[in-house]
Design an enzyme around this catalytic site. Structure first.
Site, PDB file in Angstrom:
ATOM      1  N   MET A  81      65.695  40.823  64.490  1.00 36.97           N
ATOM      2  CA  MET A  81      66.596  41.840  63.925  1.00 36.97           C
ATOM      3  C   MET A  81      65.833  43.042  63.337  1.00 36.97           C
ATOM      4  O   MET A  81      64.623  42.969  63.141  1.00 36.97           O
ATOM      5  CB  MET A  81      67.453  41.216  62.818  1.00 36.97           C
ATOM      6  CG  MET A  81      68.317  40.072  63.295  1.00 36.97           C
ATOM      7  SD  MET A  81      69.220  39.262  61.964  1.00 36.97           S
ATOM      8  CE  MET A  81      70.433  40.499  61.519  1.00 36.97           C
ATOM      9  N   HIS A  82      66.557  44.082  63.048  1.00 39.86           N
ATOM     10  CA  HIS A  82      66.147  45.212  62.179  1.00 39.86           C
ATOM     11  C   HIS A  82      65.099  46.165  62.739  1.00 39.86           C
ATOM     12  O   HIS A  82      64.922  47.261  62.190  1.00 39.86           O
ATOM     13  CB  HIS A  82      65.617  44.719  60.812  1.00 39.86           C
ATOM     14  CG  HIS A  82      66.414  43.651  60.149  1.00 39.86           C
ATOM     15  ND1 HIS A  82      67.700  43.836  59.729  1.00 39.86           N
ATOM     16  CD2 HIS A  82      66.103  42.355  59.842  1.00 39.86           C
ATOM     17  CE1 HIS A  82      68.152  42.710  59.178  1.00 39.86           C
ATOM     18  NE2 HIS A  82      67.197  41.800  59.243  1.00 39.86           N
ATOM     19  N   ASP A 240      69.152  37.539  66.417  1.00 41.66           N
ATOM     20  CA  ASP A 240      68.673  36.166  66.660  1.00 41.66           C
ATOM     21  C   ASP A 240      69.304  35.144  65.711  1.00 41.66           C
ATOM     22  O   ASP A 240      69.549  33.999  66.115  1.00 41.66           O
ATOM     23  CB  ASP A 240      67.138  36.070  66.663  1.00 41.66           C
ATOM     24  CG  ASP A 240      66.476  36.525  65.383  1.00 41.66           C
ATOM     25  OD1 ASP A 240      67.176  36.940  64.445  1.00 41.66           O
ATOM     26  OD2 ASP A 240      65.231  36.461  65.331  1.00 41.66           O
TER      27      ASP A 240
HETATM   28  O1  LIG Z   1      64.598  39.776  59.472  1.00 39.24           O
HETATM   29  C1  LIG Z   1      65.129  38.749  59.836  1.00 39.24           C
HETATM   30  C2  LIG Z   1      66.508  38.422  59.414  1.00 39.24           C
HETATM   31  O2  LIG Z   1      67.049  39.312  58.500  1.00 39.24           O
HETATM   32  C3  LIG Z   1      64.384  37.808  60.741  1.00 39.24           C
HETATM   33  O3  LIG Z   1      64.994  36.557  60.789  1.00 39.24           O
HETATM   34  C4  LIG Z   1      64.216  38.427  62.091  1.00 39.24           C
HETATM   35  O4  LIG Z   1      65.471  38.420  62.758  1.00 39.24           O
HETATM   36  C5  LIG Z   1      63.120  37.758  62.926  1.00 39.24           C
HETATM   37  O5  LIG Z   1      63.411  36.493  63.362  1.00 39.24           O
HETATM   38  P1  LIG Z   1      62.400  35.429  64.006  1.00 39.24           P
HETATM   39  O6  LIG Z   1      61.520  36.136  64.977  1.00 39.24           O
HETATM   40  O7  LIG Z   1      61.676  34.791  62.896  1.00 39.24           O
HETATM   41  O8  LIG Z   1      63.338  34.452  64.685  1.00 39.24           O
END
Ligand SMILES: O=C(CO)[C@@H](O)[C@H](O)COP(=O)(O)O
Ligand SMILES: Nc1ncnc2c1ncn2[C@@H]1O[C@H](COP(=O)(O)OP(=O)(O)O)[C@@H](O)[C@H]1O
Length: 499
Positions: A81-82, A240
């Site tokens: 995300m983000h 995700d």
């Molecule tokens: O920043 C967040 C949720 O706000 C993280 O959960 C990212 O979405 C990355 O996820 P992974 O690569 O660890 O699954």
């Protein structure tokens, strides 16, 4: 037999799942890529790597597929995300993507709070200004790289960029847009008010669709390269964590998920969009239509373990590294680790804090450190469980997914520290499974995501808390919580010496 593909664009790797109509995982392919970390607190990736590795993975999958290629009907995405991907007017990438675990934007967060107002920001976006979110990254580029910003015509989130490269169409969808701090989460539209107040042209924001909506088919050049049919229907997909929730069947109130990937999250399904957690946990749109979820985030969960492995045991794999941790007693012979190696989000939104090993002793061996790292990560996730419990949620069982769910001792540790029953699924690839389920639902195989989950999501093993372990961890958790307060000022002093 028909098939769908789920592509999970993670932080450590892209993981691709091929699923059939019976909900069986027919193939799994993973292709990793590095993080680019120029300075302490910086974290970037080259979007071209995501595209190259996905095409490589899909090509490998097709080579090993024995059926009729026309039977692969749909494809969808789950994504870290983000992250900010900025495109120019020809839709070329302007700079490396700035990722979710990049914390360079503290100044921009304070600016957002000053200009929009903390309360108004919470009203509109349901979330506070945190360094990891996309809006502060946009403001950082605007301030520090004005020439690049001047050329930007649209921003995309990581998996939305990947989808654009596979289909040629620009879109975002609600579950990922919710993590930008630019979405009116309740109204499901970009916030003109926030854009106007911060001087961002709203045309930078891409068109929004729902996670299960079709956004096109594969471009012919992608079909040619991978061997897939150009008729494959491509669906929007989701963040995700939203996809992890779908892929674990977190589709009704009262269900809780723990996901240990690079980050770690504890996530709870919400039907309503008007609950008040005061910004202590994130509050986002789900990938299921008109549903939501709340979650606490540990920035460096699996990342703490992979950091430890890279620095101290590069030559061995995770299974070998974790081998023997069951011989180390609870408390790692007096060693506590705090996983703040990239700063923290929940419960301490603090970009300056860094990790510690407390209690190092000349008798400690590598396996003591490994156990301490696992315990520290799990204690951090327990802080999110505690916030949910303090807000009245009853948490008796939790579904555990992600790379961290591969190890049985770690799953038992989660049961003992959270004091819940932990359920492991047949596949720990929750986000990829959720993406495949969005494609299956989008293709019309099922009348709802819930119906799809009944077929696709299977619990394979349950871990029950052991009372004596629960008690021991309760004591240790209190000590763990003290470490943040005791090391906060020290880390502020150390900041000027960082890279
Ligand atoms: O920043 C967040 C949720 O706000 C993280 O959960 C990212 O979405 C990355 O996820 P992974 O690569 O660890 O699954
Ligand atoms: N065999 C294993 N046992 C325990 N943890 C593991 C194992 N393999 C990987 N991991 C952990 O899982 C993390 C990767 O999980 P994953 O869900 O693939 O992450 P992401 O989606 O962020 O790319 C690694 O950083 C590591 O800490």
């Amino acid at each position: 037999m028909k098939y769908v593909i789920g592509v999970d664009l993670g932080t450590s790797a892209v993981k691709i799942l091929l699923m059939n109509q019976d909900g069986e995982v027919c193939q799994e392919v993973s292709k990793s890529y590095p993080l680019i970390q120029e300075k302490s607190g910086y974290s970037e990736q080259n979007p071209e790597e995501w595209v190259g590795k996905t095409i490589e993975g899909l090509t490998e999958m097709v080579k090993n597929f024995n059926g009729d290629i026309q039977d692969i009907e749909g494809l969808s995405f789950s994504g870290q995300m983000h992250g900010l991907v900025l495109l120019d007017e020809d839709h070329k990438v302007l700079r490396n993507a700035i990722l979710w675990n990049d914390t360079r934007t503290t100044v921009q967060c304070r600016k957002i709070e000053d200009i929009v107002g903390k309360e108004r920001l919470l009203d509109i976006t349901k979330n506070p200004a945190l360094e990891g979110f996309t809006l502060p990254k946009i403001l950082w580029v605007k301030e520090h790289e004005p020439t690049i910003y001047g050329k930007a015509s649209v921003f995309l989130l990581p998996k939305d960029y990947l989808r654009y490269r596979l289909t040629g169409h620009l879109h975002s969808e609600f579950s990922d847009a919710a993590g930008t701090l630019l979405l009116d989460v309740g109204e499901k539209k970009w916030s003109k008010e926030i854009c106007n107040l911060l001087g961002i042209d709203i045309s930078l924001c891409p068109p929004l669709v729902a996670s299960h909506e079709q956004t096109g088919t594969l471009k012919s050049e992608v079909a040619d390269k991978t061997g897939l049919s150009g008729n494959v229907k491509v669906f929007a997909g989701g963040a995700d964590n939203a996809c992890g929730a779908i892929g674990s069947g977190i589709l009704s109130e009262g269900k809780t998920l723990c996901s240990i990937g690079t980050s770690g999250v504890v996530l709870s399904y919400e039907q309503r969009n008007d609950l008040d957690f005061g910004g202590k946990v994130h509050y986002f749109n789900h990938g299921e239509e008109n549903a939501f979820y709340t979650m606490g985030v540990t920035l460096a969960a699996g990342y703490s373990l992979s950091w430890f492995k890279d620095v101290f045991a590069k030559e061995i794999d995770f299974d070998e590294l974790l081998n023997g941790i069951d011989e180390v007693p609870i408390g790692a012979n007096g060693l506590i680790f705090t996983p703040y190696i990239a700063g923290e989000r929940t419960p301490h939104a603090d970009s300056v804090i860094r990790g510690s090993f407390i209690g190092m002793d000349a008798s400690h061996e590598r396996k003591d450190f490994v156990r301490a790292v696992l315990e520290g990560i799990t204690f951090s996730l327990n802080e999110s469980i505690e916030i949910f419990r303090e807000n009245g949620k009853k948490i008796d069982n939790v579904i555990s997914i992600g790379g961290g769910a591969k190890n049985k001792e770690w799953l038992q540790m989660q049961a003992d520290i959270f004091n819940v029953e932990i359920m492991k699924l047949a596949s720990e690839q929750g986000p990829g499974m959720g993406a495949a389920m969005l494609a299956a639902y989008g293709c019309g195989w099922f009348s709802s995501l819930k119906e799809c989950a009944d077929k696709f999501v299977q619990v394979s093993e349950t871990f029950t808390p052991k009372e004596e372990n629960v008690e021991a961890y309760r004591k240790l958790f209190k000590l763990y919580q003290d470490v943040y307060l005791s090391t906060k000022t020290l880390n502020e002093g150390l900041q000027e010496f960082r890279k």
